[in-house]
Write a protein that holds these residues in place. Structure first.
Motif, short mmCIF file in Angstrom:
data_model
loop_
_atom_site.label_atom_id
_atom_site.label_comp_id
_atom_site.label_asym_id
_atom_site.label_seq_id
_atom_site.Cartn_x
_atom_site.Cartn_y
_atom_site.Cartn_z
N VAL A 16 0.83 -1.20 0.00
CA VAL A 16 0.00 0.00 0.00
C VAL A 16 0.87 1.26 0.00
O VAL A 16 0.49 2.28 -0.57
CB VAL A 16 -0.95 -0.01 1.22
CG1 VAL A 16 -1.73 1.30 1.33
CG2 VAL A 16 -1.91 -1.19 1.14
N GLY A 17 2.06 1.18 0.62
CA GLY A 17 2.89 2.35 0.76
C GLY A 17 3.86 2.60 -0.38
O GLY A 17 4.56 3.61 -0.39
N THR A 29 -3.61 13.62 -8.08
CA THR A 29 -4.80 14.34 -7.62
C THR A 29 -4.43 15.35 -6.54
O THR A 29 -4.92 16.49 -6.52
CB THR A 29 -5.86 13.36 -7.08
OG1 THR A 29 -6.18 12.42 -8.12
CG2 THR A 29 -7.12 14.08 -6.67
N GLY A 30 -3.54 14.95 -5.62
CA GLY A 30 -3.07 15.88 -4.61
C GLY A 30 -2.32 17.04 -5.22
O GLY A 30 -2.45 18.20 -4.79
N ARG A 32 -2.81 18.27 -8.16
CA ARG A 32 -3.74 19.09 -8.93
C ARG A 32 -4.68 19.90 -8.05
O ARG A 32 -4.95 21.08 -8.31
CB ARG A 32 -4.56 18.17 -9.85
CG ARG A 32 -5.56 18.87 -10.75
CD ARG A 32 -4.90 19.65 -11.86
NE ARG A 32 -5.86 20.14 -12.83
CZ ARG A 32 -5.58 21.01 -13.78
NH1 ARG A 32 -4.35 21.47 -13.89
NH2 ARG A 32 -6.50 21.41 -14.63
N PHE A 33 -5.18 19.28 -6.96
CA PHE A 33 -6.24 19.91 -6.18
C PHE A 33 -5.89 20.15 -4.71
O PHE A 33 -6.63 20.84 -4.01
CB PHE A 33 -7.52 19.06 -6.25
CG PHE A 33 -8.09 18.93 -7.62
CD1 PHE A 33 -8.80 19.98 -8.19
CD2 PHE A 33 -7.90 17.78 -8.37
CE1 PHE A 33 -9.33 19.86 -9.48
CE2 PHE A 33 -8.43 17.65 -9.65
CZ PHE A 33 -9.14 18.70 -10.21
N GLY A 34 -4.79 19.56 -4.23
CA GLY A 34 -4.46 19.68 -2.82
C GLY A 34 -5.17 18.63 -1.99
O GLY A 34 -6.20 18.08 -2.40
N LEU A 35 -4.60 18.31 -0.82
CA LEU A 35 -5.14 17.23 0.01
C LEU A 35 -6.57 17.50 0.46
O LEU A 35 -7.43 16.63 0.40
CB LEU A 35 -4.24 17.02 1.23
CG LEU A 35 -4.74 16.00 2.27
CD1 LEU A 35 -4.91 14.63 1.64
CD2 LEU A 35 -3.79 15.95 3.45
N TRP A 159 0.36 9.99 0.44
CA TRP A 159 0.65 10.10 -0.99
C TRP A 159 0.00 11.34 -1.59
O TRP A 159 0.60 12.05 -2.41
CB TRP A 159 0.17 8.85 -1.73
CG TRP A 159 1.18 7.75 -1.72
CD1 TRP A 159 1.25 6.69 -0.86
CD2 TRP A 159 2.28 7.59 -2.62
NE1 TRP A 159 2.32 5.89 -1.17
CE2 TRP A 159 2.97 6.42 -2.24
CE3 TRP A 159 2.74 8.34 -3.70
CZ2 TRP A 159 4.10 5.97 -2.93
CZ3 TRP A 159 3.87 7.90 -4.38
CH2 TRP A 159 4.54 6.73 -3.98
N THR A 160 -1.24 11.62 -1.19
CA THR A 160 -1.95 12.77 -1.73
C THR A 160 -1.29 14.08 -1.29
O THR A 160 -1.12 15.01 -2.09
CB THR A 160 -3.42 12.75 -1.27
OG1 THR A 160 -3.98 11.44 -1.54
CG2 THR A 160 -4.25 13.79 -2.01
#
Length: 201
Positions: A16-17, A29-30, A32-35, A159-160
């Motif tokens: 997972v990590g 996604t993080g 592009r849009f932030g957490l 990750w995000t």
């Protein structure tokens, strides 16, 4: 008759990590849009793995040999979807959490893992390697489900957020496009590894 919880947690954390299709999408996604704006999507990705765990644990694997063609078709549909995500990642540009448009939501995240061949491989390995023979299916499935959900709740936001930090450093700079191309390439490479080299993340 039980699940080897500690060894499975170590295995799950290593999968997972580490980089894979889902984590690359979370990173992008993080970026592009932030957490904060991406949290519904992050939650969807985390809970989406449950849509694989429970059917597998409660008997889907028992019929896999009888419906091998269906599983093969599903695998390649999954590959096509992940490659599409990689294509989208390659074209994204960073906006340091202020991107125009609506970030992907909970239901968009929910389908990431069911269409991720690496997630299927990891969960299958969990059931076949860390569950003792004779363990009741409900006990085994619930244990693996809880372990993986806990790991995802911790690791997916990391990750995000990492994507958000990368965006802060690189948005609008020449290195930006190369970063997104690299993320897309890593997504494709992770899928190829899972399909042809026995990867399980």
């Amino acid at each position: 008759m039980s699940v080897a919880v500690l060894p499975f947690l170590a295995f799950g954390a290593s999968q997972v990590g580490t980089p894979g299709p889902a984590n690359m999408v979370l990173l992008a996604t993080g970026a592009r849009f932030g957490l904060r704006r991406a949290l519904p999507f992050v939650a969807g990705v985390a809970f989406g793995k449950q849509l694989i765990i429970w059917p597998l644990g409660l008997g889907l694997m028992a019929v896999q040999d009888d419906y091998r063609f269906v599983f093969e078709v599903l695998k390649w549909i999954s590959v096509a979807y992940i490659l599409y995500l990689a294509y989208r990642v390659a074209g994204l540009r960073l906006k340091v959490g202020e991107a125009m448009g609506t970030p992907p939501g909970f239901f968009a995240g929910l389908i990431v893992h069911p269409l991720n061949p690496k997630a299927w491989a990891m969960i299958t390995t969990g059931f076949t390697t860390f569950v003792s023979t004779g363990t009741p299916p409900l006990q085994a499935t619930a244990t693996i489900a809880i372990c993986l959900l806990g790991l995802q709740i911790v690791l997916h936001p990391i990750w995000t957020y990492a994507g958000q930090r990368v965006a802060t450093a690189l948005a609008g700079k020449p290195a930006e496009k190369y970063l997104m191309w690299t993320l897309a390439a890593l997504t494709v490479a992770s899928v190829i590894y899972a399909l042809f080299a026995g990867g399980t993340s």
